[in-house]
Design a protein around this motif. Structure first.
Motif, mmCIF file in Angstrom:
data_model
loop_
_atom_site.group_PDB
_atom_site.id
_atom_site.type_symbol
_atom_site.label_atom_id
_atom_site.label_comp_id
_atom_site.label_asym_id
_atom_site.label_seq_id
_atom_site.Cartn_x
_atom_site.Cartn_y
_atom_site.Cartn_z
ATOM 1 N N CYS A 1 47.717 54.644 40.966
ATOM 2 C CA CYS A 1 47.848 53.844 41.923
ATOM 3 C C CYS A 1 48.432 52.192 41.712
ATOM 4 N N SER A 2 48.570 52.108 40.451
ATOM 5 C CA SER A 2 48.996 50.713 39.789
ATOM 6 C C SER A 2 48.063 49.580 40.531
ATOM 7 N N THR A 3 46.871 49.887 40.391
ATOM 8 C CA THR A 3 45.915 48.748 40.958
ATOM 9 C C THR A 3 44.826 48.336 39.660
ATOM 10 N N LEU A 4 44.455 46.987 40.011
ATOM 11 C CA LEU A 4 43.374 46.669 38.807
ATOM 12 C C LEU A 4 42.103 46.281 39.941
ATOM 13 N N LEU A 5 41.022 46.725 39.282
ATOM 14 C CA LEU A 5 39.718 46.195 40.331
ATOM 15 C C LEU A 5 39.133 45.265 39.085
ATOM 16 N N LEU A 6 39.013 44.002 39.587
ATOM 17 C CA LEU A 6 38.355 42.853 38.790
ATOM 18 C C LEU A 6 36.914 42.351 39.576
ATOM 19 N N GLU A 7 36.020 42.369 38.637
ATOM 20 C CA GLU A 7 34.328 42.097 39.067
ATOM 21 C C GLU A 7 33.928 41.101 38.277
ATOM 22 N N ALA A 8 33.443 40.116 38.779
ATOM 23 C CA ALA A 8 32.841 38.774 38.085
ATOM 24 C C ALA A 8 31.356 39.275 37.839
ATOM 25 N N ASN A 9 30.654 39.210 36.840
ATOM 26 C CA ASN A 9 29.383 39.383 36.579
ATOM 27 C C ASN A 9 28.397 38.186 37.241
ATOM 28 N N THR A 10 29.199 37.051 37.007
ATOM 29 C CA THR A 10 28.337 35.801 37.591
ATOM 30 C C THR A 10 29.085 35.342 38.808
ATOM 31 N N SER A 11 28.196 34.492 39.665
ATOM 32 C CA SER A 11 28.875 33.938 40.854
ATOM 33 C C SER A 11 29.148 32.427 40.649
ATOM 34 N N ALA A 12 29.981 32.038 39.847
ATOM 35 C CA ALA A 12 30.402 30.546 39.783
ATOM 36 C C ALA A 12 31.525 30.509 40.700
#
Length: 173
Positions: free
Chosen positions: A52-63
């Motif tokens: 699908c040519s996608t990137l899922l980016l997830e941050a572990n901290t909420s800065a």
């Protein structure tokens, strides 16, 4: 400008999905290595979907600066993996000039309708003026119908404008 290669399609707090587009084929293995080097594993999780040519980016901290840091890392990784921005979409616009030249026959048919519309609108405006004065006096005197007369005058003015609308020229823009 490599930042146009990544389009944000969905965002949640600490989670972003980007659609990756490039004029040249994306080197997915190299992009994966660059993202692994740019995003520390303890602070970020990410997943590439090559189909699908996608990137899922997830941050572990909420800065508060996490999204900016992730975006900069993504753009740098895309630049190092050789992604080039796609050409902008070309929008084709067709312009057709429609000129309406009224014929003399049409002019002769519309002239009486225009005159009748003008006379009817003038009569309605005169009656509305009389009702406006009577309504003002009715508001002053006790037990006199002032408000209904003002309301009727308003309706007559609007009706007069609607009668004249087909015969007035459109304003110049």
């Amino acid at each position: 400008m490599v930042s146009t290669c990544a389009e944000l399609v969905h965002a949640l707090p600490n989670r972003w999905r980007y659609r990756l587009r490039s004029a040249t084929p994306i080197q997915w293995d190299q992009l994966e290595q660059e993202l692994g080097a740019a995003l520390p594993p303890g602070q970020w999780r990410w997943r590439l979907n090559r189909h699908c040519s996608t990137l899922l980016l997830e941050a572990n901290t909420s800065a508060p600066h996490q999204q900016q840091q992730g975006w900069q890392s993504l753009v740098a990784a895309l630049a190092r993996s050789g992604a080039t921005p796609p050409q902008p979409d070309v929008v084709q616009v067709r312009v057709q000039v429609v000129r309406e030249w009224p014929s003399h026959l049409r002019h002769w048919f519309l002239a009486p309708a225009n005159l009748v519309s003008f006379l009817a609108a003038s009569g309605l405006l005169g009656l509305a003026a009389f009702l406006l004065l009577a309504g003002i006096v009715g508001l002053i005197l006790p037990l006199a119908p002032g408000f209904p007369l003002l309301l009727l005058a308003f309706v007559l003015v609007e009706t007069a404008f609607k009668l004249r609308r087909p015969f007035t020229a459109a304003p110049a823009l």
